[in-house]
Design a protein around this motif. Structure first.
Motif, PDB file in Angstrom:
ATOM      1  N   LYS A  79       0.865  -1.176   0.000  1.00  0.00           N
ATOM      2  CA  LYS A  79       0.000   0.000   0.000  1.00  0.00           C
ATOM      3  C   LYS A  79       0.905   1.231   0.000  1.00  0.00           C
ATOM      4  O   LYS A  79       2.016   1.203   0.514  1.00  0.00           O
ATOM      5  N   SER A  80       0.378   2.328  -0.548  1.00  0.00           N
ATOM      6  CA  SER A  80       1.189   3.538  -0.581  1.00  0.00           C
ATOM      7  C   SER A  80       0.408   4.725  -0.040  1.00  0.00           C
ATOM      8  O   SER A  80      -0.818   4.747  -0.059  1.00  0.00           O
ATOM      9  N   MET A  81       1.163   5.697   0.434  1.00  0.00           N
ATOM     10  CA  MET A  81       0.614   6.942   0.933  1.00  0.00           C
ATOM     11  C   MET A  81       1.629   8.029   0.572  1.00  0.00           C
ATOM     12  O   MET A  81       2.831   7.788   0.622  1.00  0.00           O
ATOM     13  N   TYR A 118       5.736   3.368   0.525  1.00  0.00           N
ATOM     14  CA  TYR A 118       5.095   2.094   0.222  1.00  0.00           C
ATOM     15  C   TYR A 118       5.370   1.176   1.397  1.00  0.00           C
ATOM     16  O   TYR A 118       6.472   1.196   1.965  1.00  0.00           O
ATOM     17  N   TYR A 149       9.317  -1.145   4.196  1.00  0.00           N
ATOM     18  CA  TYR A 149       8.966   0.223   3.846  1.00  0.00           C
ATOM     19  C   TYR A 149       9.884   0.695   2.732  1.00  0.00           C
ATOM     20  O   TYR A 149      11.084   0.440   2.767  1.00  0.00           O
ATOM     21  N   LYS A 159      -0.732   9.121   8.853  1.00  0.00           N
ATOM     22  CA  LYS A 159      -1.719   8.749   7.836  1.00  0.00           C
ATOM     23  C   LYS A 159      -1.744   7.242   7.573  1.00  0.00           C
ATOM     24  O   LYS A 159      -2.787   6.687   7.242  1.00  0.00           O
ATOM     25  N   THR A 160      -0.602   6.586   7.711  1.00  0.00           N
ATOM     26  CA  THR A 160      -0.515   5.157   7.398  1.00  0.00           C
ATOM     27  C   THR A 160      -0.551   4.281   8.643  1.00  0.00           C
ATOM     28  O   THR A 160      -0.469   3.073   8.536  1.00  0.00           O
ATOM     29  N   MET A 172       1.753   3.774  10.833  1.00  0.00           N
ATOM     30  CA  MET A 172       2.987   2.999  10.889  1.00  0.00           C
ATOM     31  C   MET A 172       3.481   2.803  12.321  1.00  0.00           C
ATOM     32  O   MET A 172       4.180   1.850  12.602  1.00  0.00           O
TER      33      MET A 172
END
Length: 119
Positions: free
Chosen positions: A21-23, A31, A81, A107-108, A110
């Motif tokens: 997934k990417s942001m 990614y 990552y 946002k992700t 992490m």
């Protein structure tokens, strides 16, 4: 950054690009892909020649590695990552790079989930 924490092989990069997934924000794209075989996270960096000369590119990579190194305790393990730097990253200070990456971390999601001491 230890060798076991780096992504170097093209196959590993491609796997994260295709399945992960990417942001993104204006300065960076992240990614990420779950990799349960690894006990720690692994980091791959991509800084294009469009960013600047070798000195500039290496400075950007150093700043990104430093931030990941400082945050390694709070980042989720068992993930790969890849951070891609965009053109504005070349003129950024350490604090600006850090706040931009933290924006993506939020946002992700992490960061590891913090345990609530009250519950």
């Amino acid at each position: 950054m230890k060798k076991r924490n780096r992504i170097k092989k093209n196959d590993d990069f491609q796997a994260v690009f295709k399945k992960g997934k990417s942001m993104a924000n204006r300065q960076f794209v992240i990614y990420m892909l779950d990799n349960h075989e690894e006990k720690e996270f692994r980091l791959g960096l991509s800084v294009s020649k469009k960013i600047g000369n070798a000195v500039t590119r290496n400075r950007v990579k150093r700043l990104i590695r430093q931030i990941f190194q400082e945050e390694k305790e709070s980042l989720q393990t068992g993930r790969d990552y890849i951070v891609i730097a965009r053109k504005p990253a070349a003129e950024m200070s350490y604090e600006e790079v850090k706040s931009s990456l933290f924006h993506l971390f939020r946002k992700t999601s992490m960061h590891k989930k913090k345990k609530n001491p009250g519950s």
